[in-house]
Motif scaffolding. Sequence first.
Motif, PDB file in Angstrom:
ATOM      1  N   ARG A 141      -4.461   8.948  -0.578  1.00 31.35           N
ATOM      2  CA  ARG A 141      -3.015   8.787  -0.771  1.00 31.35           C
ATOM      3  C   ARG A 141      -2.301   9.746   0.176  1.00 31.35           C
ATOM      4  O   ARG A 141      -2.267  10.956  -0.035  1.00 31.35           O
ATOM      5  CB  ARG A 141      -2.679   9.052  -2.229  1.00 31.35           C
ATOM      6  CG  ARG A 141      -1.249   8.714  -2.620  1.00 31.35           C
ATOM      7  CD  ARG A 141      -1.182   8.310  -4.064  1.00 31.35           C
ATOM      8  NE  ARG A 141      -1.612   6.917  -4.245  1.00 31.35           N
ATOM      9  CZ  ARG A 141      -1.904   6.376  -5.420  1.00 31.35           C
ATOM     10  NH1 ARG A 141      -1.827   7.105  -6.520  1.00 31.35           N
ATOM     11  NH2 ARG A 141      -2.268   5.106  -5.501  1.00 31.35           N
TER      12      ARG A 141
ATOM     13  N   ASN B 103       0.832  -1.212   0.000  1.00 33.92           N
ATOM     14  CA  ASN B 103       0.000   0.000   0.000  1.00 33.92           C
ATOM     15  C   ASN B 103       0.861   1.254   0.000  1.00 33.92           C
ATOM     16  O   ASN B 103       0.845   2.064   0.920  1.00 33.92           O
ATOM     17  CB  ASN B 103      -0.945  -0.006   1.210  1.00 33.92           C
ATOM     18  CG  ASN B 103      -0.253  -0.301   2.524  1.00 33.92           C
ATOM     19  OD1 ASN B 103       0.634  -1.134   2.595  1.00 33.92           O
ATOM     20  ND2 ASN B 103      -0.675   0.365   3.584  1.00 33.92           N
ATOM     21  N   TRP B 104       1.629   1.409  -1.082  1.00 32.83           N
ATOM     22  CA  TRP B 104       2.486   2.579  -1.235  1.00 32.83           C
ATOM     23  C   TRP B 104       2.384   3.118  -2.649  1.00 32.83           C
ATOM     24  O   TRP B 104       1.917   2.463  -3.577  1.00 32.83           O
ATOM     25  CB  TRP B 104       3.939   2.226  -0.912  1.00 32.83           C
ATOM     26  CG  TRP B 104       4.403   0.909  -1.483  1.00 32.83           C
ATOM     27  CD1 TRP B 104       4.344   0.481  -2.778  1.00 32.83           C
ATOM     28  CD2 TRP B 104       4.962  -0.184  -0.741  1.00 32.83           C
ATOM     29  NE1 TRP B 104       4.849  -0.793  -2.896  1.00 32.83           N
ATOM     30  CE2 TRP B 104       5.243  -1.235  -1.662  1.00 32.83           C
ATOM     31  CE3 TRP B 104       5.279  -0.374   0.610  1.00 32.83           C
ATOM     32  CZ2 TRP B 104       5.805  -2.441  -1.277  1.00 32.83           C
ATOM     33  CZ3 TRP B 104       5.838  -1.579   0.992  1.00 32.83           C
ATOM     34  CH2 TRP B 104       6.100  -2.597   0.052  1.00 32.83           C
TER      35      TRP B 104
ATOM     36  N   GLN C  74      -5.959   2.367   9.239  1.00 33.71           N
ATOM     37  CA  GLN C  74      -5.591   2.651   7.850  1.00 33.71           C
ATOM     38  C   GLN C  74      -4.381   3.578   7.800  1.00 33.71           C
ATOM     39  O   GLN C  74      -3.436   3.346   7.036  1.00 33.71           O
ATOM     40  CB  GLN C  74      -6.772   3.293   7.119  1.00 33.71           C
ATOM     41  CG  GLN C  74      -7.966   2.390   6.931  1.00 33.71           C
ATOM     42  CD  GLN C  74      -9.171   3.142   6.385  1.00 33.71           C
ATOM     43  OE1 GLN C  74      -9.036   4.213   5.806  1.00 33.71           O
ATOM     44  NE2 GLN C  74     -10.362   2.585   6.577  1.00 33.71           N
TER      45      GLN C  74
ATOM     46  N   GLY D  10       1.634   6.524   1.443  1.00 36.11           N
ATOM     47  CA  GLY D  10       0.960   5.309   1.870  1.00 36.11           C
ATOM     48  C   GLY D  10      -0.507   5.408   1.507  1.00 36.11           C
ATOM     49  O   GLY D  10      -1.126   6.455   1.702  1.00 36.11           O
ATOM     50  N   ASP D  11      -1.060   4.355   0.952  1.00 35.61           N
ATOM     51  CA  ASP D  11      -2.463   4.369   0.527  1.00 35.61           C
ATOM     52  C   ASP D  11      -3.369   3.919   1.663  1.00 35.61           C
ATOM     53  O   ASP D  11      -3.266   2.788   2.152  1.00 35.61           O
ATOM     54  CB  ASP D  11      -2.663   3.463  -0.694  1.00 35.61           C
ATOM     55  CG  ASP D  11      -2.115   4.090  -1.964  1.00 35.61           C
ATOM     56  OD1 ASP D  11      -1.863   5.312  -1.970  1.00 35.61           O
ATOM     57  OD2 ASP D  11      -1.955   3.363  -2.958  1.00 35.61           O
ATOM     58  N   LEU D  12      -4.247   4.814   2.080  1.00 33.38           N
ATOM     59  CA  LEU D  12      -5.171   4.508   3.169  1.00 33.38           C
ATOM     60  C   LEU D  12      -6.152   3.411   2.785  1.00 33.38           C
ATOM     61  O   LEU D  12      -6.646   2.674   3.644  1.00 33.38           O
ATOM     62  CB  LEU D  12      -5.941   5.769   3.571  1.00 33.38           C
ATOM     63  CG  LEU D  12      -5.084   6.954   4.041  1.00 33.38           C
ATOM     64  CD1 LEU D  12      -5.955   8.197   4.206  1.00 33.38           C
ATOM     65  CD2 LEU D  12      -4.353   6.634   5.338  1.00 33.38           C
TER      66      LEU D  12
ATOM     67  N   ALA E 198      -0.543   2.744   6.562  1.00 34.36           N
ATOM     68  CA  ALA E 198      -0.001   3.525   5.454  1.00 34.36           C
ATOM     69  C   ALA E 198       1.357   4.106   5.824  1.00 34.36           C
ATOM     70  O   ALA E 198       2.304   4.084   5.019  1.00 34.36           O
ATOM     71  CB  ALA E 198      -0.972   4.639   5.073  1.00 34.36           C
TER      72      ALA E 198
END
Length: 205
Positions: free
Chosen positions: A174, A47-48, A127, A83-85, A131
């Motif tokens: 993001r 998740n990046w 989340q 980092g993608d929440l 992230a």
Amino acid sequence: MSNQLESILQSRASVGKYQTGKQIPQQDIQELLRLATLSPSAFNMQNWHFLVVNSDEAKQRLHPIAYYQPQILDASATVVICGDLDGYQRLEERLTPSVEAGILNDEIVKGWSEMVNSGFADNPQAQRDEAVRAASLAAMTLMLAASGKGIASGAMSGFDAQGLQKEFGLAKERLPVLLVTLGYPDQASWPQKPRVSVQDVMSIV
């Protein structure tokens, strides 16, 4: 530990002064980011996201957002490590190659997906925490990979994350976590600064 890795760890330093005008080829930056994606993440969520600020125009836009720190303009490039929440929502997609390679099976993927959705879907703090963890691990891998290829780097936390999201059109899911500058150090750059004794930062229970 290999002598090469130990040497990198003992010599790597955060650089704030770069040689201006000396550029890293784009294919080399892409290779560094490929290596960064080998970092660990929870459930292999990956998740990046990496926003490479490379052009002079983009550097000028980032400069005030990073509080006018000169390395933004002087470095060859700055990588915004995000980092993608909502990364948990793409877990099955991320794990498909592992199934195809015979590392995982469908039952494991289903179980992991259920756990991740249960833990993250209605938990903004979880989340965000995940992230930040994933992005931070990727940032460190990027910096070590850069050192191994003779490229200097510096991690920067001094920037306006909301301003960066707005200026570069990043989705609200993001989260910009760190800036990592990349380039070739100026002669005035400091070497690695001494660390405290491991006994001062270690507890054994």
